[in-house]
Design an enzyme around this catalytic site. Structure first.
Site, PDB file in Angstrom:
ATOM      1  CG  HIS A  89     -16.838 -12.085  -0.770  1.00  0.00           C
ATOM      2  ND1 HIS A  89     -17.155 -12.701   0.427  1.00  0.00           N
ATOM      3  CD2 HIS A  89     -15.492 -11.909  -0.742  1.00  0.00           C
ATOM      4  CE1 HIS A  89     -16.064 -12.891   1.141  1.00  0.00           C
ATOM      5  NE2 HIS A  89     -15.039 -12.402   0.452  1.00  0.00           N
ATOM      6  CE  LYS A 103      -9.556 -11.084   4.718  1.00  0.00           C
ATOM      7  NZ  LYS A 103      -8.227 -11.315   4.132  1.00  0.00           N
ATOM      8  CE  LYS A 127     -12.071  -9.184   2.254  1.00  0.00           C
ATOM      9  NZ  LYS A 127     -10.710  -8.808   1.888  1.00  0.00           N
ATOM     10  CG  ASP A 176      -8.614  -7.295   4.178  1.00  0.00           C
ATOM     11  OD1 ASP A 176      -7.999  -6.217   4.098  1.00  0.00           O
ATOM     12  OD2 ASP A 176      -8.436  -8.245   3.383  1.00  0.00           O
ATOM     13  CD  GLU A 185      -5.851  -9.167   5.145  1.00  0.00           C
ATOM     14  OE1 GLU A 185      -6.491  -9.856   5.974  1.00  0.00           O
ATOM     15  OE2 GLU A 185      -5.674  -9.528   3.969  1.00  0.00           O
ATOM     16  CG  ASP A 240      -3.573  -8.816   1.343  1.00  0.00           C
ATOM     17  OD1 ASP A 240      -2.796  -9.420   0.573  1.00  0.00           O
ATOM     18  OD2 ASP A 240      -4.813  -8.895   1.228  1.00  0.00           O
ATOM     19  CE  LYS A 281      -4.203 -12.206  -0.076  1.00  0.00           C
ATOM     20  NZ  LYS A 281      -5.075 -11.139  -0.573  1.00  0.00           N
ATOM     21  CD  GLU A 334      -7.149 -14.525   3.671  1.00  0.00           C
ATOM     22  OE1 GLU A 334      -7.843 -13.849   4.444  1.00  0.00           O
ATOM     23  OE2 GLU A 334      -6.558 -14.035   2.693  1.00  0.00           O
TER      24      GLU A 334
HETATM   25  C1  MUC Z   1      -7.965 -10.022   0.639  1.00  0.00           C
HETATM   26  O1  MUC Z   1      -7.897  -8.834   0.558  1.00  0.00           O
HETATM   27  O2  MUC Z   1      -7.373 -10.544   1.554  1.00  0.00           O
HETATM   28  C2  MUC Z   1      -9.126 -12.835   0.986  1.00  0.00           C
HETATM   29  C3  MUC Z   1     -10.215 -13.235   1.674  1.00  0.00           C
HETATM   30  C4  MUC Z   1     -11.291 -12.464   1.247  1.00  0.00           C
HETATM   31  O3  MUC Z   1     -12.450 -12.527   1.619  1.00  0.00           O
HETATM   32  O4  MUC Z   1     -10.859 -11.572   0.329  1.00  0.00           O
HETATM   33  C5  MUC Z   1      -9.545 -11.880  -0.011  1.00  0.00           C
HETATM   34  C6  MUC Z   1      -8.695 -10.784  -0.406  1.00  0.00           C
HETATM   35 MG    MG Z   2      -6.549  -8.646   2.354  1.00  0.00          MG
END
Ligand code: MUC
Ligand code: MG
Length: 380
Positions: free
Chosen positions: A20, A165, A167, A196, A222, A247, A271, A325
């Protein structure tokens, strides 16, 4: 009265289904701090706390969560009335600064124990659920556009997710935009695409990046820049054509109030761990609602216990404009719940039953326990 007799913690290390890739780390496994609170009437409450990538995402780690609970939170709570959850929250907040994930892990177990003793779901302790299913995003973070596209196609075909989402933030803005565009073009309006950045961009990169994302049709970005300067986040939010979500910036109600007062973001990633527990997370949602800020049920990539607790709370929130999520258990190679949380029709479903509504698979918990001696059998 049902007293808090004992609090036990166990760290589990569970591999992820694939690497991941986040801007600050690549996760190959998730470490879960499992909490069991034993009460004098024989009832047991379950809790959980996770960080992401050790200490690379935030200041807590699995080991610090365990130490905070064992050395500082447990001595405060043992012998107290287990039904006095608010009293426990206040006592712990006074004696333990920061460490929101550790505080949350124990608080979940207290709510779970209370719900079980009363025979009601935790959602009912927060006024009752207004929804039984919640839209659930999936994070595309394999590190390769083609793999991410294949993964997204499978999720859409099996009706598990149609919110993705992505990254980004590890590569250059230009390379990230090409990656996002490739995925958005392949999915061609069949999904909601969000990104994000996990704080990776400078202010200049964020200005360029957000303009590019808007042109591609991305719905939301994000935490584009590092936390600390609300003025900087506000400047981006004011000129951005896409929604900006806070976040890492949000660590409880005081931060939520500051972001809302500055109009520094359009959406809160709420969260339960980062907020310091269910109670404080519910206050974050209240501040967001009062300020007209969009709400999103966020995750720290938790396993089933904390994910169930978050579902309980988010089921009670009036507007969940951006869905959730809460897919954490699906990123893990194995399931630690006796009965997994159900994911179908693009939604996560609220577990039934008292407390947070889940029980553990004892064998799996034992198997993934850190430090457990694993017997290796020679293959002849
Ligand atoms: C985050 O930064 O949001 C939430 C989903 C994901 O893939 O990472 C987390 C952390
Ligand atoms: Mg995040």
């Amino acid at each position: 009265m049902s007293k808090i007799e004992r609090i036990e913690t166990t760290i589990l290390d569970i591999p992820t289904i694939r690497g991941h890739v986040l801007s600050m780390t690549t996760m190959m496994a998730q470490s879960i701090v499992l909490v069991r609170v034993r009460f004098s009437d024989g009832s047991v409450g379950l809790g959980e706390g996770t960080s992401i990538g050790g200490m690379s995402y935030g200041p807590e780690s699995p080991e610090s969560i365990q130490t905070a609970i064992e050395s500082y939170i447990t001595p405060l709570l043992e012998g107290r009335d287990g039904n006095d959850v608010n009293g426990a929250i206040q006592l712990v907040e006074k004696a333990v600064r920061g460490n929101p994930i550790a505080r949350c892990a124990v608080e979940i177990a207290l709510w779970d124990g209370l719900g079980r003793r009363l025979g009601v779901p935790v959602a009912q302790l927060f006024g009752g659920s207004v929804r039984r299913a919640m839209p659930v995003a999936w994070t595309l973070a394999s590190g390769r556009s083609e793999t991410d596209i294949a993964e997204a196609e499978e999720m859409i075909a099996t009706r598990r997710h149609d919110i993705f989402k992505l990254k980004i933030g590890k590569r250059s803005v230009r390379d990230d935009l090409a990656h996002v565009e490739a995925i958005a073009r392949a999915l061609g309006g069949r999904a909601s695409i969000r990104v994000d950045v996990n704080q990776a961009w400078s202010q200049t990169e964020a200005r360029q990046g957000l303009a590019g994302l808007a042109a591609i049709g991305v719905a939301l970005a994000e935490q584009p820049i590092r936390i600390g300067s609300l003025a900087a986040l506000r400047a981006l939010t004011e000129r951005s054509d896409i929604a900006i979500m806070a976040d890492e910036q949000l660590n409880g109600p005081a931060d939520a109030l500051a972001v809302a007062a500055e109009r520094a973001a359009d959406v809160f990633a709420v969260k339960i761990g980062q907020s310091g527990g269910l109670k404080r997370a519910s206050e974050v949602t209240a501040i967001g609602e009062a300020a007209g800020i969009g709400l999103y049920g966020g995750t720290m990539l938790e396993a089933g216990v904390s994910t169930a607790a978050a579902l309980q709370l988010f089921s009670t929130v009036a507007r969940l404009d951006w869905g959730t999520e809460l897919f954490g258990p699906l990123l893990l190679k194995d399931e630690i719940l006796a009965e997994p949380i159900r994911y179908h029709d693009f939604s996560a479903h609220l577990p039934e039953g008292p407390g947070i509504g889940v029980t553990l698979d004892a064998e799996k918990v034992d198997y993934y326990r850190r430090g457990r001696a694993r017997t290796l059998h020679a293959v002849s």
